[in-house]
Design an enzyme around this catalytic site. Structure first.
Site, PDB file in Angstrom:
ATOM      1  N   LYS A 156       7.651  -2.843   8.698  1.00 52.77           N
ATOM      2  CA  LYS A 156       7.465  -1.956   7.541  1.00 52.77           C
ATOM      3  C   LYS A 156       8.758  -1.192   7.255  1.00 52.77           C
ATOM      4  O   LYS A 156       9.245  -1.171   6.126  1.00 52.77           O
ATOM      5  CB  LYS A 156       6.309  -0.973   7.797  1.00 52.77           C
ATOM      6  CG  LYS A 156       5.922  -0.192   6.564  1.00 52.77           C
ATOM      7  CD  LYS A 156       4.881   0.851   6.857  1.00 52.77           C
ATOM      8  CE  LYS A 156       5.537   2.142   7.259  1.00 52.77           C
ATOM      9  NZ  LYS A 156       4.634   3.252   7.473  1.00 52.77           N
ATOM     10  N   ASP A 175       2.055  -0.681   3.948  1.00 51.36           N
ATOM     11  CA  ASP A 175       1.656   0.600   4.553  1.00 51.36           C
ATOM     12  C   ASP A 175       0.162   0.800   4.304  1.00 51.36           C
ATOM     13  O   ASP A 175      -0.524  -0.116   3.836  1.00 51.36           O
ATOM     14  CB  ASP A 175       2.493   1.756   3.972  1.00 51.36           C
ATOM     15  CG  ASP A 175       2.085   2.099   2.548  1.00 51.36           C
ATOM     16  OD1 ASP A 175       1.383   1.273   1.902  1.00 51.36           O
ATOM     17  OD2 ASP A 175       2.441   3.184   2.061  1.00 51.36           O
TER      18      ASP A 175
END
Ligand code: SF4
Length: 247
Positions: A156, A175
């Site tokens: 991420k 996310d």
């Protein structure tokens, strides 16, 4: 006589057949691509997101790739607003990787304390800064493979930094908002971020990866909230059949 016995045996067979259990209908074959990922539907969703959020971008304030990396590490389990508040003084006190790498841990812990999990984050920030100096000549690396070698950095964070700071589309940022919205919009039926990223990479063309992630995050923050999505304000309402829709 021969005819009579043939009829008898046929009748016998019939009665045996009627007694036997009816065979179950064959199971319908699994559909490989669920309706949600039909290319026309995906294109319509992308158009709606472009209309609503033409300028969506990362909301973490930063002046360079290194600051974005540090702010992204600090943003774990914390809002971007809080990270931006901390960052305002943090990057004046620690202007480069060297300043973070050789900071006094207990002092840095207090400086980033408002972002939560400050002990672990201090270790990650200092470790990543040291690795950037020792292995990458003081610059945040440009590939996912390299960036993943930095302590405290997962896909991420890698996607945020590579996409926003360098414009490199190495994947999609997944996310909490992207997990929730891509499921609500039936673009994936997975919960695991890695699988979701793979699913999205299959149905969205690479040029859109960076912007699409930001747009979904913006929509999640502004309209499609976790608890009470504001579906009445959503321009994708006609395309969405999420179970928890509020209209
Ligand atoms: S209609 Fe509601 S649930 Fe569906 S994307 Fe829009 S805000 Fe989210």
């Amino acid at each position: 006589m021969a005819n009579k016995s043939k009829k008898k045996s046929a009748a016998k067979k019939k009665s045996v057949r009627t007694k036997s259990k009816p065979s179950k209908p064959a199971k319908a074959a699994k559909v490989a691509h669920p309706a949600g990922t039909d290319p026309k539907r995906v294109a319509a969703i992308l158009t709606k997101l472009d209309e609503a959020y033409p300028n969506a971008t990362c909301e973490l304030k930063h002046e360079n790739a290194f600051q974005l990396l540090i702010s992204t590490i600090l943003s774990a389990q914390c809002t971007d607003v809080r990270v931006n508040q901390v960052a305002e003084t943090l990057y004046k006190k620690y202007p480069d990787p060297k300043a973070f790498a050789y900071a006094t841990p207990s002092e840095l812990e207090q400086d980033i304390r408002p972002t939560g999990f400050f002990r672990n984050k201090t270790k990650s920030v200092m470790g990543a800064s040291k690795a950037i100096i020792e292995k990458f000549g003081g610059e945040v690396p440009h590939t996912m493979e390299e960036i993943l070698t930095l302590p405290g950095v997962a896909r991420k964070t890698g996607n945020v930094v590579l996409g926003t700071a360098y414009g490199i589309a190495s994947g999609l940022v997944v996310d909490t908002h992207v997990i929730r919205l891509s499921n609500r919009l039936d673009l994936t039926r997975n919960d695991d971020p890695k699988k979701i990223e793979q699913d999205l990479m299959q149905i969205i063309r690479k040029e859109k990866w960076i912007q699409f992630s930001h747009q979904l995050i913006w929509h999640g923050r502004r309209v499609c909230h976790a608890r009470k999505p504001k579906c009445i304000e959503c321009n994708m309402e006609s395309l969405c059949y999420a179970k928890d829709k509020t209209v």
